[in-house]
Design an enzyme around this catalytic site. Sequence first.
Site, PDB file in Angstrom:
ATOM      1  N   HIS A 134       0.812  -1.222   0.000  1.00 53.68           N
ATOM      2  CA  HIS A 134       0.000   0.000   0.000  1.00 53.68           C
ATOM      3  C   HIS A 134       0.843   1.268   0.000  1.00 53.68           C
ATOM      4  CE1 HIS A 134      -3.983  -1.905   0.457  1.00 53.68           C
ATOM      5  NE2 HIS A 134      -3.258  -2.885   0.967  1.00 53.68           N
ATOM      6  N   ASP A 191       3.387   9.315  -1.141  1.00 56.97           N
ATOM      7  CA  ASP A 191       2.203   8.578  -0.720  1.00 56.97           C
ATOM      8  C   ASP A 191       1.952   7.462  -1.719  1.00 56.97           C
ATOM      9  OD1 ASP A 191      -0.091   8.054   0.814  1.00 56.97           O
ATOM     10  OD2 ASP A 191      -0.573  10.182   0.968  1.00 56.97           O
TER      11      ASP A 191
HETATM   12  C1  GDG Z   1      -2.191   3.869   3.202  1.00 55.14           C
HETATM   13  C2  GDG Z   1      -1.146   4.484   2.267  1.00 55.14           C
HETATM   14  C3  GDG Z   1      -2.805   4.391   0.401  1.00 55.14           C
HETATM   15  C4  GDG Z   1      -8.663  10.207   7.418  1.00 55.14           C
HETATM   16  N1  GDG Z   1      -9.028  10.970   8.463  1.00 55.14           N
HETATM   17  C5  GDG Z   1     -10.163  10.448   8.892  1.00 55.14           C
HETATM   18  C6  GDG Z   1     -10.481   9.343   8.107  1.00 55.14           C
HETATM   19  N2  GDG Z   1      -9.541   9.233   7.206  1.00 55.14           N
HETATM   20  C7  GDG Z   1      -9.569   8.215   6.150  1.00 55.14           C
HETATM   21  C8  GDG Z   1      -9.649   8.872   4.799  1.00 55.14           C
HETATM   22  C9  GDG Z   1      -9.061   7.781   3.908  1.00 55.14           C
HETATM   23  C10 GDG Z   1      -8.082   7.077   4.842  1.00 55.14           C
HETATM   24  O1  GDG Z   1      -8.411   7.434   6.172  1.00 55.14           O
HETATM   25  C11 GDG Z   1      -6.664   7.557   4.607  1.00 55.14           C
HETATM   26  O2  GDG Z   1      -6.186   6.967   3.450  1.00 55.14           O
HETATM   27  P1  GDG Z   1      -4.909   7.550   2.680  1.00 55.14           P
HETATM   28  O3  GDG Z   1      -4.813   6.805   1.406  1.00 55.14           O
HETATM   29  O4  GDG Z   1      -5.082   9.016   2.471  1.00 55.14           O
HETATM   30  O5  GDG Z   1      -3.643   7.357   3.637  1.00 55.14           O
HETATM   31  P2  GDG Z   1      -3.007   6.188   4.616  1.00 55.14           P
HETATM   32  O6  GDG Z   1      -3.781   6.056   5.856  1.00 55.14           O
HETATM   33  O7  GDG Z   1      -1.606   6.593   4.807  1.00 55.14           O
HETATM   34  O8  GDG Z   1      -3.114   4.807   3.790  1.00 55.14           O
HETATM   35  C12 GDG Z   1      -1.830   5.287   1.166  1.00 55.14           C
HETATM   36  C13 GDG Z   1      -3.721   3.644   1.355  1.00 55.14           C
HETATM   37  O9  GDG Z   1      -2.986   2.959   2.373  1.00 55.14           O
HETATM   38  C14 GDG Z   1      -4.570   2.609   0.608  1.00 55.14           C
HETATM   39  O10 GDG Z   1      -3.771   1.732  -0.154  1.00 55.14           O
HETATM   40  O11 GDG Z   1      -3.575   5.212  -0.443  1.00 55.14           O
HETATM   41  O12 GDG Z   1      -0.880   5.810   0.279  1.00 55.14           O
HETATM   42  O13 GDG Z   1      -0.248   5.313   2.994  1.00 55.14           O
HETATM   43  O14 GDG Z   1     -10.024   6.870   3.504  1.00 55.14           O
HETATM   44  O15 GDG Z   1     -10.959   9.219   4.524  1.00 55.14           O
HETATM   45  N3  GDG Z   1     -11.558   8.580   8.276  1.00 55.14           N
HETATM   46  C15 GDG Z   1     -12.407   8.918   9.285  1.00 55.14           C
HETATM   47  N4  GDG Z   1     -12.155  10.002  10.106  1.00 55.14           N
HETATM   48  C16 GDG Z   1     -11.069  10.794   9.940  1.00 55.14           C
HETATM   49  O16 GDG Z   1     -10.868  11.786  10.657  1.00 55.14           O
HETATM   50  N5  GDG Z   1     -13.493   8.181   9.466  1.00 55.14           N
END
Ligand code: GDG
Length: 454
Positions: A154, A363
């Site tokens: 990821h 990312d």
């Molecule tokens: C890893 C990789 C890759 C965020 N704040 C809140 C919240 N979130 C949710 C978002 C989104 C998820 O968390 C974050 O996903 P990201 O992709 O932006 O980042 P990582 O957590 O680092 O994820 C990344 C991912 O895996 C998938 O393969 O894209 O590159 O690092 O869905 O909405 N959700 C809630 N409250 C929050 O305050 N409920």
Amino acid sequence: MTRLIVVSNRVALPKQTATGGLASAMRDALRERGGLWFGWSGKIARRTAGELHRLKDGPVEYATIDLSKDHHDHFYDGYANRTLWPLLHYRPDLVDYNRGHLEGYLRVNTLFAERLVELIEPGDLVWVNDYHLIPLASMLRERGVRNRIGFFLHTPLPAAGLLIALPQHRELLETLSSYDLIGLHTARDLRALEDYFLHEAHAVMRPGHRMRADNGRIFRAGVFPIGIDTKQVAEMARQAGKQEEIQQMQISLEGRALIIGVDRLDYSKGLPERFQAYERLLERAPDLHRKVTFLQIAPPSRTTVPEYRQIRRELERSAGHINGAYAAPDWAPIRYVNSSFPHNVLSGYYRIARVGLVTPLRDGMNLVAKEYVASQDPKDPGVLVLSRFAGAAQELTQALLVNPADTEEVTDALERALKMPLKERRNRWHAMMEVLQKQDITAWRTAFLNALAA
Ligand code: GDG
């Protein structure tokens, strides 16, 4: 259809609200095929894996184990988050070289293999997720497992020149060849994997992105950009205006344009650089004073790791400094919030934000960028300002793409986004939304599982 076994560090149990798109994607895949989700229970116990906790929910079974504090500290906080995470995010300067961490990581992976091997039946497809579990397939193979095993990373995968900064990198990374399929988010990550195997691990290329490793195993790697549940997010955002939180937010803005950022509090997300670009905007464009508000939501994560505590302090200082320098009695230019919100509230915030500011230094994909786009009002969509170094930039090419470390470039993009005419906003949004509809989360998991089963 063959049964599926999903393996990940954390398991989203049925009673817990699925914490993100990924968790619900795994759940959907398991419901469709029937199967088992295996991983850490999320609990620290006196002893590691004293017992296997099993729970059945329709066609899906959950099997989890507890870890002792010592095992968890070395495996998760230690090797996974203080050694692998910084390296995979191009930060060799932050890599922790403590050898005890690697031992703990291998111990926990061995334990996963020992417990999992009892649960795998002939014909099951096994899907292992993320950098916590790189050597798992090789450990399963040693225990006689012949099933098809896939791995999805990821995070980004940096170039071979960086990967070799990891002590014993070959021992660890070569175990990837025990998988039948390795999935990555982007073509750049795939090139890095091939480059590493060809030039550091004596593998040879075979047709169809197959490689033959030095140990003779043939494996395949491919690009599978993760998506979101586009339809569901769009619908949630459309409904969100009815919620009190969203209405209150609208009122508090008093007609000002909202810039929004939502990130786990992590040094890879480029938050200090983002704050700096916003400050530069206020410095450079006095006409925007009192006309714009920046909301940064940043729920703390990995709080036991010192770098995460440090970045939190740095951001508190920076937000305080910006408000101190530019606020008026009735206007705070920046609202910095260290807590998390339910998804339906987030999508409502996205929808009323004129600009989505997503500027990680690195990312794997970045799902927030995709969620922001999917949440927009088609008639009056906002603008996404997106880091070139997020995997999402490969697909969302109609965002305003920036180098997050280049303050002036981010500032220019912010100004342009705030002033962009409706027609251009609509055109860009339509192009991005088309991609998100086609490459959604269902397409992602189906493509990966079909490739693994083929
Ligand atoms: C890893 C990789 C890759 C965020 N704040 C809140 C919240 N979130 C949710 C978002 C989104 C998820 O968390 C974050 O996903 P990201 O992709 O932006 O980042 P990582 O957590 O680092 O994820 C990344 C991912 O895996 C998938 O393969 O894209 O590159 O690092 O869905 O909405 N959700 C809630 N409250 C929050 O305050 N409920």
